[in-house]
Scaffold this motif. Structure first.
Motif, PDB file in Angstrom:
ATOM      1  N   ARG A   1       1.033  -1.230   0.066  1.00 55.78           N
ATOM      2  CA  ARG A   1      -0.170   0.117   0.043  1.00 55.78           C
ATOM      3  C   ARG A   1       0.814   1.156   0.100  1.00 55.78           C
ATOM      4  NH1 ARG A   1      -2.791   2.924   3.962  1.00 55.78           N
ATOM      5  NH2 ARG A   1      -2.233   1.571   5.472  1.00 55.78           N
ATOM      6  N   ALA A   2       0.629   2.066  -0.747  1.00 60.23           N
ATOM      7  CA  ALA A   2       1.346   3.193  -0.974  1.00 60.23           C
ATOM      8  C   ALA A   2       0.692   4.608  -0.773  1.00 60.23           C
ATOM      9  CB  ALA A   2       2.212   3.358  -2.331  1.00 60.23           C
ATOM     10  N   LEU A   3       1.389   5.862  -0.436  1.00 57.44           N
ATOM     11  CA  LEU A   3       0.343   6.933  -0.446  1.00 57.44           C
ATOM     12  C   LEU A   3      -0.313   7.346  -1.717  1.00 57.44           C
ATOM     13  CD1 LEU A   3       2.496   9.043   2.105  1.00 57.44           C
ATOM     14  CD2 LEU A   3       0.235   7.714   2.680  1.00 57.44           C
TER      15      LEU A   3
ATOM     16  N   ALA B   1      -7.447   0.627   0.349  1.00 63.07           N
ATOM     17  CA  ALA B   1      -7.071  -0.116  -0.841  1.00 63.07           C
ATOM     18  C   ALA B   1      -5.489  -0.302  -0.835  1.00 63.07           C
ATOM     19  CB  ALA B   1      -7.116   0.793  -2.098  1.00 63.07           C
ATOM     20  N   PHE B   2      -5.262  -1.678  -1.502  1.00 60.95           N
ATOM     21  CA  PHE B   2      -4.001  -2.104  -1.533  1.00 60.95           C
ATOM     22  C   PHE B   2      -3.848  -3.142  -2.681  1.00 60.95           C
ATOM     23  CE2 PHE B   2      -6.323  -5.411   0.505  1.00 60.95           C
ATOM     24  CZ  PHE B   2      -5.959  -6.662   0.120  1.00 60.95           C
ATOM     25  N   HIS B   3      -2.538  -3.303  -3.075  1.00 66.10           N
ATOM     26  CA  HIS B   3      -1.999  -4.018  -4.272  1.00 66.10           C
ATOM     27  C   HIS B   3      -1.408  -5.400  -3.610  1.00 66.10           C
ATOM     28  CE1 HIS B   3      -2.553  -0.354  -5.923  1.00 66.10           C
ATOM     29  NE2 HIS B   3      -2.185  -0.851  -7.298  1.00 66.10           N
ATOM     30  N   THR B   4      -1.507  -6.591  -4.329  1.00 69.14           N
ATOM     31  CA  THR B   4      -1.050  -7.938  -4.138  1.00 69.14           C
ATOM     32  C   THR B   4      -0.145  -7.981  -5.477  1.00 69.14           C
ATOM     33  OG1 THR B   4      -2.904  -9.414  -4.957  1.00 69.14           O
ATOM     34  CG2 THR B   4      -2.898  -8.907  -2.497  1.00 69.14           C
TER      35      THR B   4
ATOM     36  N   VAL C   1      11.231   2.189  -2.945  1.00 65.74           N
ATOM     37  CA  VAL C   1      11.433   3.072  -1.991  1.00 65.74           C
ATOM     38  C   VAL C   1      12.744   3.903  -2.903  1.00 65.74           C
ATOM     39  CG1 VAL C   1      12.830   3.656   0.252  1.00 65.74           C
ATOM     40  CG2 VAL C   1      10.998   1.829   0.164  1.00 65.74           C
ATOM     41  N   ALA C   2      13.761   3.215  -3.329  1.00 65.03           N
ATOM     42  CA  ALA C   2      14.626   4.019  -4.094  1.00 65.03           C
ATOM     43  C   ALA C   2      14.143   5.008  -5.159  1.00 65.03           C
ATOM     44  CB  ALA C   2      15.861   2.935  -4.721  1.00 65.03           C
ATOM     45  N   GLU C   3      13.086   4.522  -5.714  1.00 63.47           N
ATOM     46  CA  GLU C   3      12.362   5.164  -6.809  1.00 63.47           C
ATOM     47  C   GLU C   3      11.587   6.132  -6.255  1.00 63.47           C
ATOM     48  OE1 GLU C   3       9.908   3.887 -10.718  1.00 63.47           O
ATOM     49  OE2 GLU C   3      11.237   2.509  -9.938  1.00 63.47           O
TER      50      GLU C   3
ATOM     51  N   VAL D   1       3.624   2.603   2.514  1.00 66.86           N
ATOM     52  CA  VAL D   1       3.125   2.634   3.976  1.00 66.86           C
ATOM     53  C   VAL D   1       2.877   1.157   4.576  1.00 66.86           C
ATOM     54  CG1 VAL D   1       2.436   4.982   3.772  1.00 66.86           C
ATOM     55  CG2 VAL D   1       0.932   3.256   3.397  1.00 66.86           C
ATOM     56  N   ASP D   2       2.778   0.230   3.697  1.00 70.37           N
ATOM     57  CA  ASP D   2       2.392  -1.080   4.237  1.00 70.37           C
ATOM     58  C   ASP D   2       2.963  -2.235   3.190  1.00 70.37           C
ATOM     59  OD1 ASP D   2       1.209  -3.474   5.531  1.00 70.37           O
ATOM     60  OD2 ASP D   2      -0.904  -3.074   4.327  1.00 70.37           O
ATOM     61  N   PHE D   3       3.641  -3.112   3.800  1.00 69.64           N
ATOM     62  CA  PHE D   3       4.365  -4.131   2.725  1.00 69.64           C
ATOM     63  C   PHE D   3       4.564  -5.299   3.740  1.00 69.64           C
ATOM     64  CE2 PHE D   3       8.015  -6.244   0.878  1.00 69.64           C
ATOM     65  CZ  PHE D   3       7.727  -6.195  -0.437  1.00 69.64           C
ATOM     66  N   GLY D   4       3.863  -6.676   3.208  1.00 69.01           N
ATOM     67  CA  GLY D   4       4.229  -7.731   4.168  1.00 69.01           C
ATOM     68  C   GLY D   4       3.501  -8.709   3.499  1.00 69.01           C
ATOM     69  N   PRO D   5       3.284  -9.960   3.832  1.00 68.18           N
ATOM     70  CA  PRO D   5       2.864 -11.146   3.445  1.00 68.18           C
ATOM     71  C   PRO D   5       1.402 -10.783   3.256  1.00 68.18           C
ATOM     72  CG  PRO D   5       4.354 -12.010   4.725  1.00 68.18           C
ATOM     73  CD  PRO D   5       4.285 -10.552   4.979  1.00 68.18           C
ATOM     74  N   ALA D   6       0.593 -11.275   2.081  1.00 72.37           N
ATOM     75  CA  ALA D   6      -0.790 -11.244   2.246  1.00 72.37           C
ATOM     76  C   ALA D   6      -1.597 -11.960   3.140  1.00 72.37           C
ATOM     77  CB  ALA D   6      -1.381 -11.227   0.431  1.00 72.37           C
ATOM     78  N   ALA D   7      -1.188 -13.175   3.210  1.00 71.88           N
ATOM     79  CA  ALA D   7      -1.542 -13.853   4.484  1.00 71.88           C
ATOM     80  C   ALA D   7      -0.458 -14.426   5.451  1.00 71.88           C
ATOM     81  CB  ALA D   7      -2.182 -15.386   3.701  1.00 71.88           C
ATOM     82  N   GLY D   8      -0.832 -15.041   6.228  1.00 74.14           N
ATOM     83  CA  GLY D   8       0.210 -15.609   7.291  1.00 74.14           C
ATOM     84  C   GLY D   8       1.144 -16.575   6.650  1.00 74.14           C
TER      85      GLY D   8
END
Length: 326
Positions: free
Chosen positions: A232-234, A259-262, A279-281, A286-293
C-alpha cells in the motif's frame, strides 16, 4: 533435553483403512507446537493416541517420559487433554464439574475447593459457577474444558481446537494463558483451523497429510516461501507505474484498512529487493508484508503438493470401536 511429547512411527487403521501412518513428532518442555493438516488428515486420531485414549497399531508414544501404551496411568497423570467437544455431565454445575475432576486426580476437601476456585478464575467462569454445564454456550464450554484439563497441573497439554467458539477477547486471553504455561515449562501441542491464531502462539509446526507427518525440512522451507505480498502506498498511481516498469503484475484489492495491491514474489529475498527498489524510486510505501500469514501459505503449499493418490483416511475413530486403550 528429554521430549515431553514424543511419537515415533505411529500408525493406526480402522477396518483396514489407514488413518495415521508412520507419524513422528517431538515437543520439548516449554514449547508450543501446532499440529496442522487438511480435514481427514488424521489429526484427531493422532491426538487420541497421544492422549492414551486409542492404542496405536505400531510405533511408540512417550508422554512426560512415560510409555503411553505400557504405562498409560503415569502418562495420563502427566497430561491434560482438551478434546474438540466437551463431554459434559448435564446434571452438574460448572463448579461441580471441576470438583469432580479434582476428585479424579486425588484432590478433595479444602484442597479441591481451592483448586476449583483457581480454575474458575483462570477460565473466567466465576459468574457461571452455579450454572449447569449443559446450558453453556460453545465458547463457555471450551473454557470449562480447558479448566478441566489444567486441574492437576499437567506437564503436557494436548488441545484439539481450543479456540473454537471463543470471541476475540477470550482468544487473546487463551493465547496469553498458553504462553504463560509454556514459560513455566509445560509442553503444549495444539490443533486448530484458525491458522493466524496458531502462528501467534506456536514456535514449531508439525504438518500432517494423509496420515503422515511431513519432513520438518519441507515444512520449514514452505514457511519461508511467502509468495503473495501486499503493498500500500500513499500514491497509488506512482505504485502502479513503478510496478508496471518492472513488469510485475499486481491486483488491486480493497479492505477495511483501505485499498492495497498484491503481487507474486518467489521468496523473502525477492520481496526485500522489490521493497528497496520501490523506496529508492521514491514510491512512499506505508504497508508491505505477506498477504496471508506464513503458516496459512505453507498450509496451502504443503496440502496441494503432488503425492501418490492416498487411501481415504477418517479423522476420527468410530464411537463403537472396541480397541480404545484401557
Amino acid at each position: 533435553m528429554e521430549a515431553a511429547i514424543e511419537a515415533v512411527g505411529l500408525s493406526r487403521s480402522f477396518a483396514g483403512v489407514p488413518a495415521v501412518r508412520d507419524a513422528n513428532l517431538r515437543v520439548a518442555p516449554g514449547e508450543i507446537t501446532a499440529l496442522v493438516g487438511p480435514n481427514g488428515s488424521g489429526k484427531t486420531t493422532l491426538m487420541l493416541m497421544l492422549a492414551t485414549l486409542l492404542r496405536p497399531d505400531s510405533g511408540a508414544v512417550r508422554i512426560g517420559g512415560h510409555d503411553a501404551v505400557t504405562d498409560a496411568r503415569a502418562a495420563r497423570a502427566a497430561l491434560g487433554w482438551m478434546p474438540d467437544t466437551l463431554g459434559a455431565w448435564p446434571t452438574l454445575t460448572v463448579r461441580e464439574t471441576i470438583l469432580a475432576v479434582c476428585g479424579m486426580y486425588g484432590l478433595s476437601g479444602a484442597a479441591a475447593a481451592a483448586r476449583t476456585g483457581e480454575m474458575l478464575a483462570l477460565a473466567g467462569l466465576e459468574a457461571l459457577a452455579d450454572q449447569r454445564s449443559n446450558t453453556l454456550s460453545r465458547g463457555q464450554k471450551q473454557r470449562l474444558s480447558l479448566a478441566r484439563a489444567l486441574v492437576h497441573g499437567p506437564r503436557v497439554l494436548l488441545l484439539d481446537e481450543p479456540a473454537s467458539g471463543l470471541d476475540p477477547e477470550a482468544r487473546l486471553t487463551q493465547r496469553r494463558m498458553l504462553a504463560d504455561l509454556a514459560a513455566r515449562g509445560v509442553a503444549v501441542l495444539v490443533t486448530s483451523h484458525v491458522l493466524d491464531e496458531l502462528e501467534e502462539v506456536a514456535a514449531n509446526v508439525v504438518f500432517l497429510r494423509d496420515g503422515r507427518t511431513e519432513a520438518q525440512e519441507d515444512v520449514d522451507a514452505a514457511l519461508r516461501q511467502s509468495t503473495q505480498w501486499r503493498l500500500r502506498a500513499l500514491d497509488e498511481a506512482a505504485l502502479d507505474a513503478a510496478l508496471g516498469r518492472r513488469g510485475i503484475p499486481a491486483t488491486r484489492r480493497t479492505s477495511i484498512g483501505g485499498a492495497f495491491h498484491t503481487v507474486e514474489v518467489a521468496n523473502d529475498d525477492e520481496a526485500a529487493a522489490l521493497l528497496a527498489a520501490l523506496v529508492a524510486e521514491g514510491v512512499r510505501i506505508v504497508d508491505f508484508g505477506p498477504a496471508a500469514g506464513a503458516l496459512e501459505q505453507a498450509f496451502v503449499q504443503l496440502a496441494h503438493r503432488a503425492v501418490d493418490p492416498p487411501t481415504p483416511a477418517p479423522d476420527t475413530p468410530t464411537p463403537a470401536n472396541p480397541e480404545v486403550a484401557p
